[in-house]
Motif scaffolding. Structure first.
Motif, PDB file in Angstrom:
ATOM      1  N   UNK A   1      -5.666 -10.679   7.254  1.00  0.00           N
ATOM      2  CA  UNK A   1      -4.353 -10.062   7.485  1.00  0.00           C
ATOM      3  C   UNK A   1      -4.427  -8.546   7.350  1.00  0.00           C
ATOM      4  N   UNK A   2      -5.232  -8.076   6.399  1.00  0.00           N
ATOM      5  CA  UNK A   2      -5.404  -6.633   6.248  1.00  0.00           C
ATOM      6  C   UNK A   2      -6.077  -5.999   7.448  1.00  0.00           C
ATOM      7  N   UNK A   3      -7.046  -6.689   8.022  1.00  0.00           N
ATOM      8  CA  UNK A   3      -7.740  -6.171   9.209  1.00  0.00           C
ATOM      9  C   UNK A   3      -6.808  -6.150  10.411  1.00  0.00           C
ATOM     10  N   UNK A   4      -5.980  -7.178  10.552  1.00  0.00           N
ATOM     11  CA  UNK A   4      -5.007  -7.198  11.648  1.00  0.00           C
ATOM     12  C   UNK A   4      -4.001  -6.070  11.466  1.00  0.00           C
ATOM     13  N   UNK A   5      -3.556  -5.876  10.238  1.00  0.00           N
ATOM     14  CA  UNK A   5      -2.587  -4.807   9.962  1.00  0.00           C
ATOM     15  C   UNK A   5      -3.135  -3.427  10.266  1.00  0.00           C
ATOM     16  N   UNK A   6      -4.389  -3.192   9.901  1.00  0.00           N
ATOM     17  CA  UNK A   6      -4.962  -1.869  10.187  1.00  0.00           C
ATOM     18  C   UNK A   6      -5.193  -1.679  11.681  1.00  0.00           C
ATOM     19  N   UNK A   7      -5.532  -2.746  12.391  1.00  0.00           N
ATOM     20  CA  UNK A   7      -5.684  -2.649  13.847  1.00  0.00           C
ATOM     21  C   UNK A   7      -4.380  -2.296  14.530  1.00  0.00           C
ATOM     22  N   UNK A   8      -3.299  -2.920  14.089  1.00  0.00           N
ATOM     23  CA  UNK A   8      -1.977  -2.604  14.643  1.00  0.00           C
ATOM     24  C   UNK A   8      -1.587  -1.171  14.288  1.00  0.00           C
ATOM     25  N   UNK A   9      -1.906  -0.760  13.071  1.00  0.00           N
ATOM     26  CA  UNK A   9      -1.582   0.605  12.651  1.00  0.00           C
ATOM     27  C   UNK A   9      -2.306   1.654  13.476  1.00  0.00           C
ATOM     28  N   UNK A  10      -3.587   1.448  13.734  1.00  0.00           N
ATOM     29  CA  UNK A  10      -4.366   2.386  14.544  1.00  0.00           C
ATOM     30  C   UNK A  10      -3.817   2.445  15.962  1.00  0.00           C
ATOM     31  N   UNK A  11      -3.460   1.285  16.507  1.00  0.00           N
ATOM     32  CA  UNK A  11      -2.896   1.258  17.861  1.00  0.00           C
ATOM     33  C   UNK A  11      -1.580   2.030  17.914  1.00  0.00           C
ATOM     34  N   UNK A  12      -0.740   1.874  16.911  1.00  0.00           N
ATOM     35  CA  UNK A  12       0.535   2.593  16.897  1.00  0.00           C
ATOM     36  C   UNK A  12       0.326   4.102  16.735  1.00  0.00           C
ATOM     37  N   UNK A  13      -0.647   4.490  15.917  1.00  0.00           N
ATOM     38  CA  UNK A  13      -0.923   5.915  15.714  1.00  0.00           C
ATOM     39  C   UNK A  13      -1.320   6.573  17.031  1.00  0.00           C
ATOM     40  N   UNK A  14      -2.306   5.995  17.718  1.00  0.00           N
ATOM     41  CA  UNK A  14      -2.799   6.644  18.920  1.00  0.00           C
ATOM     42  C   UNK A  14      -1.860   6.480  20.105  1.00  0.00           C
ATOM     43  N   UNK A  15      -1.038   5.443  20.111  1.00  0.00           N
ATOM     44  CA  UNK A  15      -0.033   5.367  21.177  1.00  0.00           C
ATOM     45  C   UNK A  15       1.004   6.466  20.992  1.00  0.00           C
ATOM     46  N   UNK A  16       1.325   6.782  19.745  1.00  0.00           N
ATOM     47  CA  UNK A  16       2.259   7.884  19.485  1.00  0.00           C
ATOM     48  C   UNK A  16       1.649   9.237  19.844  1.00  0.00           C
ATOM     49  N   UNK A  17       0.352   9.394  19.571  1.00  0.00           N
ATOM     50  CA  UNK A  17      -0.325  10.646  19.933  1.00  0.00           C
ATOM     51  C   UNK A  17      -0.337  10.816  21.449  1.00  0.00           C
ATOM     52  N   UNK A  18      -0.636   9.759  22.170  1.00  0.00           N
ATOM     53  CA  UNK A  18      -0.659   9.829  23.638  1.00  0.00           C
ATOM     54  C   UNK A  18       0.734  10.112  24.180  1.00  0.00           C
ATOM     55  N   UNK A  19       1.741   9.456  23.624  1.00  0.00           N
ATOM     56  CA  UNK A  19       3.114   9.679  24.073  1.00  0.00           C
ATOM     57  C   UNK A  19       3.569  11.109  23.785  1.00  0.00           C
ATOM     58  N   UNK A  20       3.239  11.604  22.604  1.00  0.00           N
ATOM     59  CA  UNK A  20       3.610  12.975  22.265  1.00  0.00           C
ATOM     60  C   UNK A  20       2.902  14.001  23.116  1.00  0.00           C
TER      61      UNK A  20
END
Length: 79
Positions: free
Chosen positions: A23-42
């Protein structure tokens, strides 16, 4: 009798550790995806801020990955 109960408790803890790390690995994967999607959007919205956004993105990426590595270490300590 007592040794059998202790062995069963150890197996349950190892199983829960595996589930927790998963669950921790899934959570960090989702977190990384959200971080870089926000960077790309910004960056798409304001291209001149790309440097600042990438700096913030990589800093938060490192924090998220440290939490994933901490979960990995705790998995081995629990099992």
């Amino acid at each position: 009798m007592l040794l059998a109960q202790q062995a069963a408790a150890t197996d349950i803890n190892a199983g829960l550790a595996v589930i927790g790390y998963g669950l921790g690995a899934i959570g960090s994967g989702i977190g990384v995806a959200m971080i870089f999607s926000s960077v790309i959007s910004g960056t798409a919205r304001q291209p001149e801020a790309q440097g600042k956004l990438m700096n913030i993105g990589f800093t938060t990426f490192a924090l998220v990955e440290v939490l994933a590595l901490l979960g990995f270490v705790l998995f081995f300590l629990a099992s």
